[in-house]
Design a protein around this motif. Structure first.
Motif, mmCIF file in Angstrom:
data_model
loop_
_atom_site.group_PDB
_atom_site.id
_atom_site.type_symbol
_atom_site.label_atom_id
_atom_site.label_comp_id
_atom_site.label_asym_id
_atom_site.label_seq_id
_atom_site.Cartn_x
_atom_site.Cartn_y
_atom_site.Cartn_z
ATOM 1 N N ASN A 76 -8.950 40.645 2.817
ATOM 2 C CA ASN A 76 -7.991 41.405 3.088
ATOM 3 C C ASN A 76 -6.525 41.072 2.539
ATOM 4 O OD1 ASN A 76 -8.290 41.578 6.838
ATOM 5 N ND2 ASN A 76 -9.278 42.795 5.060
ATOM 6 N N SER A 77 -5.607 42.049 2.403
ATOM 7 C CA SER A 77 -4.212 41.967 1.943
ATOM 8 C C SER A 77 -3.587 42.092 3.342
ATOM 9 C CB SER A 77 -3.766 42.997 1.001
ATOM 10 O OG SER A 77 -3.895 44.363 1.555
ATOM 11 N N ILE A 78 -2.591 41.175 3.544
ATOM 12 C CA ILE A 78 -2.097 40.911 4.864
ATOM 13 C C ILE A 78 -0.354 40.605 4.729
ATOM 14 C CG2 ILE A 78 -1.804 39.487 6.946
ATOM 15 C CD1 ILE A 78 -4.973 39.044 6.756
ATOM 16 N N LEU A 79 0.265 41.296 5.434
ATOM 17 C CA LEU A 79 1.727 41.043 5.615
ATOM 18 C C LEU A 79 2.044 40.392 7.133
ATOM 19 C CD1 LEU A 79 4.515 41.713 4.514
ATOM 20 C CD2 LEU A 79 4.533 43.730 5.566
ATOM 21 N N ASP A 80 2.658 39.206 6.623
ATOM 22 C CA ASP A 80 3.140 38.323 7.716
ATOM 23 C C ASP A 80 4.367 38.440 7.999
ATOM 24 O OD1 ASP A 80 3.050 36.680 9.989
ATOM 25 O OD2 ASP A 80 2.783 34.665 8.599
ATOM 26 N N ILE A 81 5.163 39.081 9.117
ATOM 27 C CA ILE A 81 6.407 39.476 9.247
ATOM 28 C C ILE A 81 6.846 38.368 10.273
ATOM 29 C CG2 ILE A 81 8.183 41.033 10.039
ATOM 30 C CD1 ILE A 81 6.381 43.189 8.914
ATOM 31 N N GLY A 82 8.109 37.712 9.819
ATOM 32 C CA GLY A 82 8.511 36.603 10.677
ATOM 33 C C GLY A 82 7.716 35.425 10.656
ATOM 34 N N SER A 83 7.480 34.994 9.256
ATOM 35 C CA SER A 83 6.617 33.958 9.016
ATOM 36 C C SER A 83 6.918 32.589 9.553
ATOM 37 C CB SER A 83 6.332 33.799 7.399
ATOM 38 O OG SER A 83 7.532 33.863 6.768
ATOM 39 N N GLY A 84 8.470 32.337 9.698
ATOM 40 C CA GLY A 84 9.066 31.191 10.331
ATOM 41 C C GLY A 84 8.701 29.856 9.787
ATOM 42 N N SER A 85 7.696 29.183 10.329
ATOM 43 C CA SER A 85 7.274 27.975 9.827
ATOM 44 C C SER A 85 6.198 27.989 8.731
ATOM 45 C CB SER A 85 6.844 26.983 11.016
ATOM 46 O OG SER A 85 5.636 27.756 11.517
ATOM 47 N N GLY A 86 5.697 29.054 8.638
ATOM 48 C CA GLY A 86 4.740 29.430 7.738
ATOM 49 C C GLY A 86 3.233 28.946 8.108
ATOM 50 N N TRP A 87 3.202 28.614 9.577
ATOM 51 C CA TRP A 87 1.794 28.415 10.076
ATOM 52 C C TRP A 87 0.813 29.681 9.976
ATOM 53 C CZ3 TRP A 87 0.375 27.668 16.023
ATOM 54 C CH2 TRP A 87 -0.749 27.189 16.189
ATOM 55 N N THR A 88 1.268 30.732 10.650
ATOM 56 C CA THR A 88 0.517 31.871 10.752
ATOM 57 C C THR A 88 0.046 32.226 9.261
ATOM 58 O OG1 THR A 88 2.401 33.356 10.799
ATOM 59 C CG2 THR A 88 1.059 32.720 12.893
ATOM 60 N N THR A 89 1.175 32.173 8.123
ATOM 61 C CA THR A 89 0.685 32.623 6.914
ATOM 62 C C THR A 89 -0.378 31.640 6.239
ATOM 63 O OG1 THR A 89 3.164 33.036 6.684
ATOM 64 C CG2 THR A 89 1.779 32.885 4.566
ATOM 65 N N ALA A 90 -0.185 30.329 6.573
ATOM 66 C CA ALA A 90 -1.505 29.443 6.176
ATOM 67 C C ALA A 90 -2.611 29.711 6.963
ATOM 68 C CB ALA A 90 -0.928 28.040 6.497
#
Length: 204
Positions: A76-90
């Motif tokens: 998937n290609s995913i956009l993570d808006i409000g990534s903050g600490s980076g936890w969800t992005t990781a």
């Protein structure tokens, strides 16, 4: 709870986590690497923690539930808006694998740096965090999945335009989480989940 293993077991036992690929990501990506030092004593507790600038790293149960709603897939290609600490992005980068990609968006320079430094601990080459503009999302691009980790006052229809057919958007609006799926015919199927609290989403 004293370890990531304890946290993952708790999330499984409360049925917040149940998908194998998401469970594997939670095992691999340690929340400790994304909290501020002064909050490290509470790393594995099930509540949000401050990361400065009036922002938080979200409650683990809420993150687990939102990822289950999002249903990210390998490639998937995913956009993570409000990534903050980076936890969800990781977490998302681990799930989509080398064939996928994740772009984190963050408005605050301090958190772009903080989240990027945290993300770099895992040496992903399929994920990055960039500074958001005043326009919501990334204009002119479409994604398989969009995750928003801050609460909008109104439903931002511009984000559904950035979804591919068959894609999914998960976004808090006021005190609900909306799970929106775009059909192959560009229609929207919406499920509302009530009873959540998030920091506000800032955009024009």
């Amino acid at each position: 709870m004293n370890s990531q293993k304890d946290l993952v077991n708790y999330l499984i036992n409360t049925n917040a986590l149940h998908s194998p690929d998401i469970i594997k990501a939670f095992i691999a990506i340690d929340r400790y690497d994304f909290v501020k030092n002064q909050n490290s004593y509470a790393t594995y507790e099930d509540f949000p923690l401050s990361i400065g600038n009036s922002q938080t790293i979200s409650q683990p149960t809420t993150v687990a539930m939102m990822l289950e709603m999002l249903s990210p897939k390998q490639g998937n290609s995913i956009l993570d808006i409000g990534s903050g600490s980076g936890w969800t992005t990781a977490l998302l980068a681990h799930i989509v694998g080398q064939e996928g990609c994740v772009t984190g968006l963050e408005r605050l320079d301090e958190l772009v740096e903080f989240g990027s430094n945290n993300l770099n601990k895992y040496h992903f080459n399929n994920a990055k965090i960039i500074k958001a503009t005043d326009r919501l999302g990334i204009q002119g691009k479409k994604f398989d999945r969009i995750l928003v980790s801050a609460s909008a006052e109104d439903f931002p229809t511009k984000l559904t335009d950035q979804l591919k057919p068959g894609g999914k958007l998960v976004i808090p609006v006021k005190n609900s989480i909306f799970e929106i799926t775009k059909t192959k015919d560009d229609e929207l199927k919406i499920i509302e989940h009530y009873g959540f609290v998030f920091v506000p989403l800032i955009y024009k």
